[in-house]
Design a protein around this motif. Structure first.
Motif, PDB file in Angstrom:
ATOM      1  N   SER A   1       0.835  -1.206   0.000  1.00 22.55           N
ATOM      2  CA  SER A   1       0.000   0.000   0.000  1.00 22.55           C
ATOM      3  C   SER A   1       0.867   1.252   0.000  1.00 22.55           C
ATOM      4  N   LYS A   2       2.003   1.208   0.711  1.00 24.57           N
ATOM      5  CA  LYS A   2       2.898   2.368   0.718  1.00 24.57           C
ATOM      6  C   LYS A   2       3.418   2.663  -0.691  1.00 24.57           C
ATOM      7  N   ASP A   3       3.823   1.616  -1.396  1.00 23.36           N
ATOM      8  CA  ASP A   3       4.336   1.814  -2.761  1.00 23.36           C
ATOM      9  C   ASP A   3       3.251   2.336  -3.686  1.00 23.36           C
ATOM     10  N   ILE A   4       2.037   1.806  -3.539  1.00 18.78           N
ATOM     11  CA  ILE A   4       0.925   2.251  -4.393  1.00 18.78           C
ATOM     12  C   ILE A   4       0.636   3.734  -4.177  1.00 18.78           C
ATOM     13  N   MET A   5       0.677   4.178  -2.925  1.00 20.90           N
ATOM     14  CA  MET A   5       0.363   5.585  -2.638  1.00 20.90           C
ATOM     15  C   MET A   5       1.440   6.523  -3.182  1.00 20.90           C
ATOM     16  N   VAL A   6       2.684   6.084  -3.209  1.00 23.88           N
ATOM     17  CA  VAL A   6       3.738   6.906  -3.841  1.00 23.88           C
ATOM     18  C   VAL A   6       3.429   7.090  -5.324  1.00 23.88           C
ATOM     19  N   GLN A   7       3.033   6.001  -5.983  1.00 24.59           N
ATOM     20  CA  GLN A   7       2.696   6.067  -7.406  1.00 24.59           C
ATOM     21  C   GLN A   7       1.443   6.915  -7.641  1.00 24.59           C
ATOM     22  N   PHE A   8       0.463   6.824  -6.725  1.00 29.86           N
ATOM     23  CA  PHE A   8      -0.782   7.586  -6.876  1.00 29.86           C
ATOM     24  C   PHE A   8      -0.524   9.092  -6.765  1.00 29.86           C
ATOM     25  N   LYS A   9       0.333   9.480  -5.851  1.00 26.32           N
ATOM     26  CA  LYS A   9       0.650  10.908  -5.708  1.00 26.32           C
ATOM     27  C   LYS A   9       1.322  11.444  -6.969  1.00 26.32           C
ATOM     28  N   GLN A  10       2.208  10.620  -7.562  1.00 22.63           N
ATOM     29  CA  GLN A  10       2.832  11.032  -8.822  1.00 22.63           C
ATOM     30  C   GLN A  10       1.779  11.130  -9.937  1.00 22.63           C
ATOM     31  N   TYR A  11       0.824  10.218  -9.916  1.00 21.57           N
ATOM     32  CA  TYR A  11      -0.261  10.228 -10.899  1.00 21.57           C
ATOM     33  C   TYR A  11      -1.100  11.499 -10.778  1.00 21.57           C
ATOM     34  N   MET A  12      -1.402  11.869  -9.511  1.00 18.16           N
ATOM     35  CA  MET A  12      -2.203  13.080  -9.274  1.00 18.16           C
ATOM     36  C   MET A  12      -1.470  14.325  -9.759  1.00 18.16           C
TER      37      MET A  12
ATOM     38  N   ILE B   1      -8.003  18.062  -0.721  1.00 18.14           N
ATOM     39  CA  ILE B   1      -8.106  16.864   0.117  1.00 18.14           C
ATOM     40  C   ILE B   1      -7.001  15.884  -0.287  1.00 18.14           C
ATOM     41  N   GLU B   2      -6.269  15.392   0.701  1.00 17.45           N
ATOM     42  CA  GLU B   2      -5.216  14.404   0.431  1.00 17.45           C
ATOM     43  C   GLU B   2      -5.737  13.022   0.794  1.00 17.45           C
ATOM     44  N   LEU B   3      -5.731  12.120  -0.186  1.00 21.56           N
ATOM     45  CA  LEU B   3      -6.305  10.786  -0.004  1.00 21.56           C
ATOM     46  C   LEU B   3      -5.191   9.751   0.179  1.00 21.56           C
ATOM     47  N   THR B   4      -5.367   8.900   1.198  1.00 23.34           N
ATOM     48  CA  THR B   4      -4.456   7.771   1.413  1.00 23.34           C
ATOM     49  C   THR B   4      -5.302   6.503   1.456  1.00 23.34           C
ATOM     50  N   VAL B   5      -4.916   5.496   0.676  1.00 25.12           N
ATOM     51  CA  VAL B   5      -5.702   4.267   0.566  1.00 25.12           C
ATOM     52  C   VAL B   5      -4.814   3.079   0.937  1.00 25.12           C
ATOM     53  N   ASN B   6      -5.346   2.152   1.746  1.00 26.51           N
ATOM     54  CA  ASN B   6      -4.672   0.894   2.051  1.00 26.51           C
ATOM     55  C   ASN B   6      -5.413  -0.217   1.324  1.00 26.51           C
ATOM     56  N   ILE B   7      -4.706  -0.947   0.477  1.00 20.78           N
ATOM     57  CA  ILE B   7      -5.300  -2.042  -0.284  1.00 20.78           C
ATOM     58  C   ILE B   7      -5.138  -3.326   0.527  1.00 20.78           C
ATOM     59  N   LEU B   8      -6.257  -3.952   0.936  1.00 20.95           N
ATOM     60  CA  LEU B   8      -6.235  -5.142   1.785  1.00 20.95           C
ATOM     61  C   LEU B   8      -6.740  -6.348   1.015  1.00 20.95           C
TER      62      LEU B   8
ATOM     63  N   ILE C   1     -11.250   8.688  -8.915  1.00 19.74           N
ATOM     64  CA  ILE C   1      -9.916   8.906  -9.510  1.00 19.74           C
ATOM     65  C   ILE C   1      -8.975   7.775  -9.119  1.00 19.74           C
ATOM     66  N   PHE C   2      -8.998   7.394  -7.843  1.00 18.39           N
ATOM     67  CA  PHE C   2      -8.104   6.312  -7.386  1.00 18.39           C
ATOM     68  C   PHE C   2      -8.503   4.992  -8.031  1.00 18.39           C
TER      69      PHE C   2
ATOM     70  N   LEU D   1      -7.235   0.315 -11.112  1.00 19.00           N
ATOM     71  CA  LEU D   1      -7.666  -0.711 -12.055  1.00 19.00           C
ATOM     72  C   LEU D   1      -6.916  -0.600 -13.372  1.00 19.00           C
ATOM     73  N   GLY D   2      -6.407   0.589 -13.647  1.00 25.81           N
ATOM     74  CA  GLY D   2      -5.572   0.745 -14.845  1.00 25.81           C
ATOM     75  C   GLY D   2      -4.272  -0.029 -14.716  1.00 25.81           C
ATOM     76  N   LYS D   3      -3.784  -0.200 -13.520  1.00 27.47           N
ATOM     77  CA  LYS D   3      -2.556  -0.956 -13.285  1.00 27.47           C
ATOM     78  C   LYS D   3      -2.827  -2.424 -13.012  1.00 27.47           C
ATOM     79  N   HIS D   4      -3.996  -2.730 -12.431  1.00 28.50           N
ATOM     80  CA  HIS D   4      -4.311  -4.114 -12.055  1.00 28.50           C
ATOM     81  C   HIS D   4      -5.690  -4.467 -12.619  1.00 28.50           C
ATOM     82  N   SER D   5      -5.704  -4.825 -13.867  1.00 28.64           N
ATOM     83  CA  SER D   5      -6.982  -5.131 -14.506  1.00 28.64           C
ATOM     84  C   SER D   5      -7.533  -6.452 -13.981  1.00 28.64           C
TER      85      SER D   5
END
Length: 832
Positions: free
Chosen positions: A574-585, A594-601, A626-627, A632-636
């Motif tokens: 989840s930490k790695d995904i959020m780094v990539q998401f911030k770059q995407y934003m 609003i700053e969004l943080t998501v944990n994928i379980l 947006i998230f 889903l664009g990365k993990h179809s």
């Protein structure tokens, strides 16, 4: 050369002076020669005539000089020398001129002596200052060319020199007077160098044995005379008696050093060559030991006095340590330290510390007693350094350790170890371990009590149902505590580490299921909270500690551990995904504050959560979409399900006191955001607006209006939320912190939830049970029901109900791993 004032025989000159080329014969191949030269001395000319020395009768030599400042009379001078060397010696580079000049100088000296005192001795004997004679030997220089190698041949005495009459007696008398003067501390009449030379002369003339006996007799008489003063001394005054003995010893040592310096030649020649004879110093020690210290009364009084002084010092009195050091050094030098002192000293030490240990164990607490033991050990070590012989150290320290520690190991631990551990007395525990390490078997006894303490203390945490709420945290704290003690106090001893692990495994499995269940819930709550309660590093450390506790539980099989590891893996991903998401934003240039943080379980790893649909603000919904598009664009092919019950937010609020940050759950956030649109809302209005389930909403409003941090005001005031209650923003809210965490009120676990948790634990265990049954049946092929049950219980490390075990057997029969015997239904057969 002999000092004046004491007639001396003619001893052998020192080796460096025995070969005197000035008095040697000069020979050539053709026979004996006489050479003469002209020399100028002080401006006058004189003809020097060398002596001609041969085996023929002495010839007369005439000295002719008209202008010599000191002339010799024409009296014939016969020069005949005897040298003591038997072997020939080569002198390289000595020419004839040197020999001639030296011979001339010797002749001139002889003439001068004849003028002052004419003496003619028969047989060609020349005058010497000591009254003895030297007979000339024969010395030859071959090859008379200047600078060539010359050969010096030196022969033995032809006749042995004789001592003058009464020389030995007179010389001994003077030596005796000197020895007695030293012993009586009076001045010596003679020069010490003169006395030394006299001893050397006597030794040269084979009087060494007699001289040694005479010296021993004089020393013996003197030491004999000393004993009476100690026998007659009043035995009640021990310290004064010891000082008198010490003075006698110091005087004796000083006297023997001076006496030996005079008789040094005797000590280094005659005594050294006779292995049966003690040296002069050792002779003095033997006499002092035999006549003074070996006297029963003197020795007893001396040892008693020494022991009394040591006892006084042990009792805290100040004593003369230099006196003790001198006396014990005396006993050591006299070689009676062990037999006369050490044995009694160690007996007294044992007696003293045995009584002291028994008394202080009753009177003092364990920390105080340990410090006393350590102090005693340091004191005894200091005694060894200061005045005891080094050989005593091992026995002395062992005696103290045995009487103060070895005899009280179990009593010490039973009396005080629990208190030391409970109170976390790190320094005292360190001292305890250090002291017990010095005693044989001490560490092993400490290890056993250490295991018992961990089992007893841990059991109080696990067994008591009242501590279920705090069990996991208490276990973590207890583990940290014992780890610290092992690292700091027990020097990271591997035995204590292993013992701690075994003890934890024992007590944590005394209560089946519950520790595993509570640990799983604790991990779940911590991961839910995320970084609200701790930083990422702190959370990671805490989870590592939980994993260590988790491994102590027997029923936590591979499947259960795998799930927990999956949880940790989810958090890292989840930490790695959020780094990539911030770059995407940033690349999409999407506006918003609003700053969004998501944990994928991953669902299979985590507990089952009931999804709850709530009404989110448009800004949040937009960020979720947006998230979702990004992920889903990365993990179809994957499906995202938002768990609103696990969400949390940080809100910025402004009160009359100032700005604050509120750390709240997603449900609390939805409620609080409503008060941006209005000032007062009823329970029903909030429920419709947020879509939160009724019981969850009531607990949410209760935490905001009835808890410690009341950011909402409820009308009417009460602890519970009822229908019709009205809520408004508390503008007067005050708090000392800038960021305030408002905890959600947790709902108590129902019986159904507990049963569900237990069932899930059993589901994880069933694979281990199946594997154990199949393994046993494969090895035994055929077994009765009771024997199979017994062997399964012996292999499993967690408790299983007989009914559950029977279900697993039936399941394996259905899957054709095993079958019931056709003739005996109580017997099972393995199916290959």
């Amino acid at each position: 050369m002999f000092p004046t004032g004491l007639s001396s025989p003619n001893p052998p000159p020192p080796p460096t002076q025995e070969a005197r080329p000035a008095a040697t014969d000069v020979k050539t191949d053709s026979g004996n020669i006489t050479s003469s030269k002209k020399r100028k001395i002080n401006g006058s000319e004189r003809e020097d005539t060398s002596d001609t020395i041969s085996s023929s009768p002495p010839k007369t030599l005439n000295s002719s000089s008209s202008s010599s400042s000191s002339s010799c009379s024409p009296t014939p001078l016969h020069i005949q020398k005897k040298l003591r060397f038997e072997d020939s010696v080569d002198f390289i580079g000595l020419d004839v001129k040197m020999a001639e000049e030296a011979a001339a100088a010797a002749a001139a000296a002889s003439c001068s002596n004849n003028k002052s005192k004419a003496m003619f001795l028969p047989g060609g004997v020349g005058h010497h200052a000591n009254g003895l004679t030297k007979t000339a030997g024969s010395t030859t220089f071959s090859n008379s060319k200047p600078g060539a190698a010359k050969k010096l041949v030196i022969k033995n005495f032809r006749e042995k020199p004789k001592l003058p009459e009464n020389y030995t007696q007179e010389t001994w008398q003077k030596l005796k007077e000197a020895v007695e003067a030293i012993q009586n501390s009076t001045s010596i009449k003679y020069n010490l160098e003169e006395l030394y030379q006299a001893v050397e002369n006597l030794c040269f003339h084979k009087i060494s044995a007699k001289l040694y006996k005479q010296l021993r007799a004089v020393c013996e008489d003197h030491i004999k005379a000393q004993i009476d003063q100690f026998r007659e001394y009043p035995f009640t005054v021990s310290v004064l008696f010891l000082k008198k003995i010490d003075k006698c010893w110091q005087d004796h040592c000083r006297q023997m050093i001076m006496i030996r310096s005079i008789f040094l030649f005797l000590d280094r020649t005659y005594v050294l060559q006779n292995s049966m004879l003690p040296s002069i110093w050792d002779m003095g020690l033997e006499l002092f030991r035999f006549y003074i210290i070996s006297d029963l009364k003197v020795q007893s009084k001396t040892i008693d006095g020494i022991l009394l002084l040591i006892e006084r010092e042990r009792n805290g009195e100040a004593i003369d340590r230099s006196l003790l050091r001198s006396l014990l050094s005396m006993l050591s030098d006299l070689q009676i330290y062990q037999e006369s002192f050490e044995q009694r000293f160690l007996e007294e030490t044992n007696r003293l510390y045995a009584a002291e240990g028994q008394r202080l164990m009753q009177e003092r607490e364990v920390p105080e007693y340990l410090h006393h033991v350590n102090k005693r050990l340091e004191e005894e070590a200091d005694r060894v350094i200061t005045y005891l012989d080094q050989s005593t150290q091992k026995s002395l320290i062992a005696s103290v350790e045995k009487q103060l520690l070895g005899e009280h190991l179990t009593a010490t631990l039973q009396k005080g170890l629990t208190n030391l551990l409970d109170e976390n007395r790190i320094q005292d525990l360190s001292l305890l371990y250090q002291l017990f390490s010095r005693v044989r078997g001490g560490v092993q006894v400490l290890l056993q009590h250490w295991i018992e303490y961990i089992k007893a203390f841990g059991s109080t945490i696990v067994i008591n149902p009242e501590k279920d709420k705090t069990m996991v945290q208490e276990l973590l704290d207890f583990k940290d505590k014992v780890d610290l003690i092992i690292d700091v106090c027990f020097m990271k001893n591997e035995k204590f580490v292993n013992a701690m692990k075994e003890a934890f495994e024992t007590f944590i499995n005394k209560r089946p299921n519950k520790p595993a269940e509570l640990i799983a819930k604790h991990v779940d709550s911590k991961l839910r909270a995320g970084n609200k309660e701790a930083t990422d590093e702190e959370l990671e450390k805490m989870l590592d500690k939980i994993m260590i506790i988790f491994r102590f539980i027997y029923e936590c099989g591979a499947a259960f551990t795998s799930k927990l590891e999956g949880m940790f893996k989810d958090m890292e991903l989840s930490k790695d995904i959020m780094v990539q998401f911030k770059q995407y934003m940033q690349c999409q240039n999407i506006p918003g504050n609003i700053e969004l943080t998501v944990n994928i379980l991953t669902m299979g790893y985590w507990p089952t959560y009931v999804p709850m649909e709530v009404h989110l603000p448009p800004e949040m919904v937009r960020l979720q979409e947006i998230f979702k598009t990004f992920y889903l664009g990365k993990h179809s092919g994957r499906k995202l399900q938002w768990q609103s019950t696990l969400g949390h937010c940080v809100l910025k609020a402004e009160f009359k006191e100032g700005k604050k940050e509120l750390q709240v759950s997603l449900f609390q956030t939805l409620v609080l955001l409503m008060f941006n649109e209005g000032e007062e809302f009823t329970l029903e209005e909030i429920k419709v607006a947020t879509g939160i389930e009724d019981s969850e909403l009531r607990r949410t409003l209760q935490s905001l209006a009835c808890g410690k941090a009341r950011v909402l005001t409820k009308i009417p005031k009460s602890k519970d939320v009822e229908d019709g209650d009205k809520f408004s923003c508390n503008d007067d809210f005050k708090h000392k912190l800038f960021r305030i965490k408002i905890n959600q009120i947790q709902m108590k676990e129902t019986v159904e939830e507990q049963a569900s948790t237990t069932e899930r634990v059993f589901q994880d265990r069933q694979y281990q049970i199946d594997a154990a049954i199949v393994r046993i049946m494969k090895m035994r092929k055929t077994l009765t029901h009771n024997l199979l049950m017994s062997e399964v219980y012996s292999q499993l490390k967690f408790p299983v109900k007989p009914a559950d075990l029977k279900k697993r057997i039936e399941s394996l029969i259905d899957r054709d791993y095993m079958e019931r015997d056709k003739e005996n239904s109580n017997q099972y057969n393995y199916v290959a």
